[in-house]
Design an enzyme around this catalytic site. Structure first.
Site: not given
Length: 611
Positions: A360, A471
């Site tokens: 991320s 993610d």
């Protein structure tokens, strides 16, 4: 062969300096030396075959031995190394059992053999002392615990060019650069064959070949340099080397060279760690694609180096010596700016980053750092990227369209390919199709960062060969395991051979609603957002964020255990979207890291100034 007076003295000296046998009385040590026969073996020669009769105990006088065996799947498994002053074969001979593993000389070695008959005669004279000392030798080896009292075994490397014309110039420069890099870790000997072949060049000074045993005793690292010819010196250097560093011009033909085809037939070839260095011009922006060089070639890692860049050579030396540093950056929105402060602290404390990976926000910052961007530029670029916003869309796949994020990442990273970076990098994502963490270490850099920054439900999954990537925080927000796998070797079954520093900025708070609420609704959440007196009512952003981090929270203890140092900067007071406070958050990360690093017992291994 019975030892000569000088050889006998050498055996006695080795036994006395051993942490195990040195505890014996002088009378017993001398009796051991007199009962032994000496044997010389070439590097790569098998000394003990698995399944053979156990008819002697073997002592290493010089050189070294490696214990190995074939796994059930045919894979070569490497175990402990037997160094000067240590022995092997005691348990099998005492119990009358067949040899349990193969034992091979890792380099030209001098051995002392104690036969069963000689051992039994000695046991009649010194039953208690010899029983105790051999039991201790077996115990220490089963623990596989190195003892600092044992004679050290220098780490040995051979630089072997695949194009012979590199002998005078480019190749020699790399040898000198590596010598300087090794010198930061210990005493180093750079060995080349003199032009007439009668002598050696030790760090540029002529010495007789008879000095080789002494050179190994006096240095921690020995770098043999070959011309690449199939000659006596090349074969000798190859036999002595624990690790082979093939060197090629990045623009050359990637097919296997003649010298590789020749040496792969040498005994012990599979026991050696093998690497490939691809030399580039000093000003080259991006390394050549490594894939063509992997065809038919079994090497541990390919290292792209720019000629004359001492930082590149220093990174290679850290990988070769097992002291490479891997940094893992976790996700956490704007709190991820703390990564910049930690990276600044590492630079100021002289800890160079050799690999970088993340998830991320950590993947976004790590990708820019891997490209060589300045920390101030990374802060500015990341803040500008985060301020771009995103359009909502018909919520059939996600709440936001994700087109602006993809466009800006393409602008930020251009055509950069991960496998062509000078510093290794990876991004972590969750593969929803397979239900596992997918490590992205090849392909377009922008696409890997996009996949790692696409929270499920908020942005559309990134498609990769039909699989849906989001993610990585769903399973692993701080991907330490992926870094550990990249720091370990292909052959050796061990935890790793470098240092991992993990940075976790995902400060988790309990996701709770006010006890007075019967159910969550849009109205209760709106009131909670605009009035401090209204009951607490989490919104969709908090719910999606917490849901996407459940897996990471459950394996957090395991993640911490896999890292050598786990940093958690105190940035919980900052909101996930506080991108405008990036400089303040980075400063907190810097001060926190400086305090923590000051408590570590670490050597300073900074890169030389950039050429």
């Amino acid at each position: 062969m019975q030892p000569s007076p000088s050889s006998r003295a050498r055996v006695i000296d080795v036994l006395r300096s051993s942490s195990v046998f040195g505890a014996l009385q002088t009378e017993i040590i001398e009796a051991l030396a007199d009962a032994m026969t000496l044997k010389s073996v070439h590097g790569g020669e098998t000394v003990i075959h698995e399944g053979a009769a156990s008819d002697c105990i073997i002592f290493v006088i010089s050189g070294g031995l490696r214990v190995s065996r074939q796994g059930t799947d045919g894979q070569l498994l490497l175990y402990n190394q037997i160094q000067p002053g240590q022995s092997i074969g005691e348990l099998g001979m005492i119990l009358g059992q067949a040899r349990a593993q193969d034992v091979t000389a890792v380099r030209d070695s001098r051995l002392a053999l104690l036969s069963r008959q000689a051992y039994e005669r000695l046991l009649q004279c010194f039953p208690l002392e010899l029983s105790q000392v051999f039991l201790k030798a077996v115990y220490d080896r089963m623990r596989n615990a190195p003892d600092p009292a044992d004679r050290h075994l220098a780490q040995t490397f051979v630089l072997l060019p695949l194009q012979h014309q590199q002998q005078h110039g480019q190749q020699t420069s790399l040898g000198q650069d590596l010598t300087l890099a090794f010198a930061k870790h210990g005493r180093v000997a750079h060995l080349q064959a003199a032009a007439d072949g009668s002598k050696l060049l030790l760090n540029g000074q002529a010495v007789p070949r008879e000095a080789l045993p002494r050179i190994e005793e006096e240095h921690e690292f020995i770098l043999y340099e070959s011309s690449g010819e199939d000659c006596a010196w090349t074969r000798y250097a190859f036999r002595q080397a624990d690790q082979v560093v093939f060197v090629a011009d990045a623009d050359a033909d990637p097919r296997l060279a003649d010298i590789e085809l020749t040496l792969c037939q040498e005994p012990g070839y599979l026991l050696k760690r093998r690497h490939l260095v691809l030399l580039h011009s000093p000003a080259q922006v991006q390394a050549v694609p490594p894939a063509p060089w992997l065809l038919g070639r079994d090497v541990e890692r390919i290292y792209p180096l720019r000629r004359g860049r001492l930082g590149d050579s220093a990174r290679l030396a850290r990988f070769l010596t097992g002291s490479a540093v891997g940094i893992v950056l976790g996700g956490g929105g704007a709190r991820g700016f703390a990564h910049l402060g930690v990276l600044r602290a590492l630079q100021e404390c002289g800890l160079a980053v050799d690999l970088i990976g993340g998830n991320s926000m950590g993947a976004l910052i790590g990708a820019q750092y891997a490209l060589g961007h300045d920390l101030a530029d990374i802060l500015r670029h990341t803040q500008r990227f985060a301020a771009g916003g995103e359009r909502p869309t018909l919520p059939l796949v996600s709440l936001a369209a994700g087109r602006r994020v993809e466009r800006d990442l393409k602008r930020m990273f251009g055509n950069a390919q991960i496998e062509q970076l000078w510093r290794p990098y990876f991004a972590a994502a969750c593969n929803l199709s397979l239900g596992n963490t997918q490590v992205l270490d090849a392909g377009p850099l922008w696409k890997a960062v996009l996949a790692s920054n696409s929270p499920a439900g908020l942005l559309p999954p990134v498609l990769m060969r039909g699989a849906l990537l989001v993610d990585g925080a769903i399973l692993d927000n701080v991907p330490v395991q992926a870094m550990r796998m990249r720091l370990g070797t292909k052959l050796e079954r061990r935890r790793g051979n470098g240092l991992i520093i993990a940075i976790d900025v995902d400060v988790r708070a309990n996701l709770l609603a006010d006890h007075a609420l019967k159910r969550l609704s849009a109205w209760s959440t709106l009131k909670s957002k605009f009035s401090t007196r209204a009951p607490v009512s989490p919104g969709i952003a908090e719910i999606l964020y917490s849901a996407s981090h459940v897996g990471s929270m459950n394996q957090r203890v395991r993640t911490i255990a896999q890292a050598d140092h786990y940093l958690e900067p105190p940035v919980g007071e900052y909101a996930l979207m506080a991108y405008g406070r990036g400089a303040d958050i980075a400063e907190i990360g810097y001060r926190y890291a400086m305090e923590k690093i000051g408590q570590w017992d670490l050597p300073k291994q900074s890169d030389p100034p950039r050429a």
